[in-house]
Design a protein around this motif. Structure first.
Motif: not given
Length: 295
Positions: A247, A251, A255, A291
């Motif tokens: 994950r 991510y 991004q 994050m």
């Protein structure tokens, strides 16, 4: 002592004399990092430095015959500075044929005389556009003189990367000894008491002489991104997946899409790296990839 052990001492020009330099080398110090900052008297006064232009040159002339591995710090983006002065600073640094040069954008710290002067209009504010131009000139000039830009603020001749700098930016563990020293074991950061007397008292009384924080998974991911993008090695996406799970890798790539399209980032095999165009903005790009919470 191993052959490749690096022992660096950081000092300002006013800290060093010919005798002190010889003593440091005899004591086993094999790398000297000197906070020159600028070769111009006006810059040094503005930054409230204790040394002057003549001391900078004198200490380099004394140190070069004694130390093979010398690094200096330079500051760019100084208020009132211009490209001509910065070019001269870089040219003078190159005359010493140093193994390593670090260069940092000026940061105006709160509650300092410089901040007060800027607020009162006595000194112009930092010009980000001028700082960017000076940074780009620095990169072009040092690379054309056989320096490798291995980390955003660090340049070295081949084979002379700072071991300490490289370990920090690659997220390796390290132990800090002494007042103000920082340590990292992979999951915890620790920083020692700054006050020399209190540091010694706590050790003698067998009391805690440090503060520490335990990094969360998100903290460790964000640090890996920030430190990796500042270097020529980039962020290894296989490492991201191994340490944090698929994950986090997904991510990261999600991004990064905006910056990949703008050619500020690129993918080299399994590593995400900052392009030449994006170097000056690497910290801002990193922040976009952070994050903030688990989704």
């Amino acid at each position: 002592m191993t052959d490749d052990l690096e022992i660096t001492l950081e000092a300002n020009p006013d800290d060093l004399s010919e005798q002190k330099i010889d003593q440091l080398r005899s004591a086993g110090i094999n790398r000297l990092s000197i906070g020159i900052q600028s070769f111009f008297e006006s810059d040094l006064k503005l930054m409230n430095r204790a040394h002057n232009e003549l001391e900078s040159r004198r200490v380099l002339d004394m140190a070069r015959p004694v130390f093979d591995n010398i690094s200096i710090d330079l500051i760019y983006g100084i208020p009132g500075s211009n490209m001509s002065l910065w070019q001269q600073n870089v040219e003078w640094a190159l005359e010493y044929d140093l193994k390593h040069i670090s260069a940092y954008a000026l940061t105006v710290e709160p509650k300092t005389a410089l901040q007060s002067f800027i607020k009162k209009g006595i000194v112009p504010d930092v010009d980000d556009d001028q700082a960017k131009l000076q940074f780009e000139y620095l990169v072009d000039t040092l690379e054309s003189n056989n320096y490798e830009h291995y980390e955003l603020s660090n340049f070295a001749k081949p084979g002379w990367y700072s071991k300490n700098n490289s370990a920090y930016w690659q997220g390796k563990t390290y132990l800090g000894v002494g007042p103000s020293a920082h340590s990292f074991d992979g999951s915890k950061r620790r920083w020692n008491i700054r006050n020399n007397i209190q540091y010694i008292k706590n050790i003698e009384a067998n009391q805690v002489f440090w503060e520490e924080e335990t990094l969360t998974t998100v903290d460790r991911y964000n640090e890996l991104v920030m430190t990796g993008l500042r270097t020529i090695w980039g962020v290894d996406m296989k490492v991201v997946e191994e340490r944090f799970g698929p994950r986090y890798k997904e991510y990261l790539l999600e991004q990064a899409q905006k910056h990949l399209k703008q050619h500020l980032l690129f993918v080299d095999e399994e590593s995400l790296k900052v392009s030449r165009k994006g170097r000056f903005f690497s910290d801002g790009i990193s922040a976009d990839l952070f994050m903030l919470n688990l989704k």
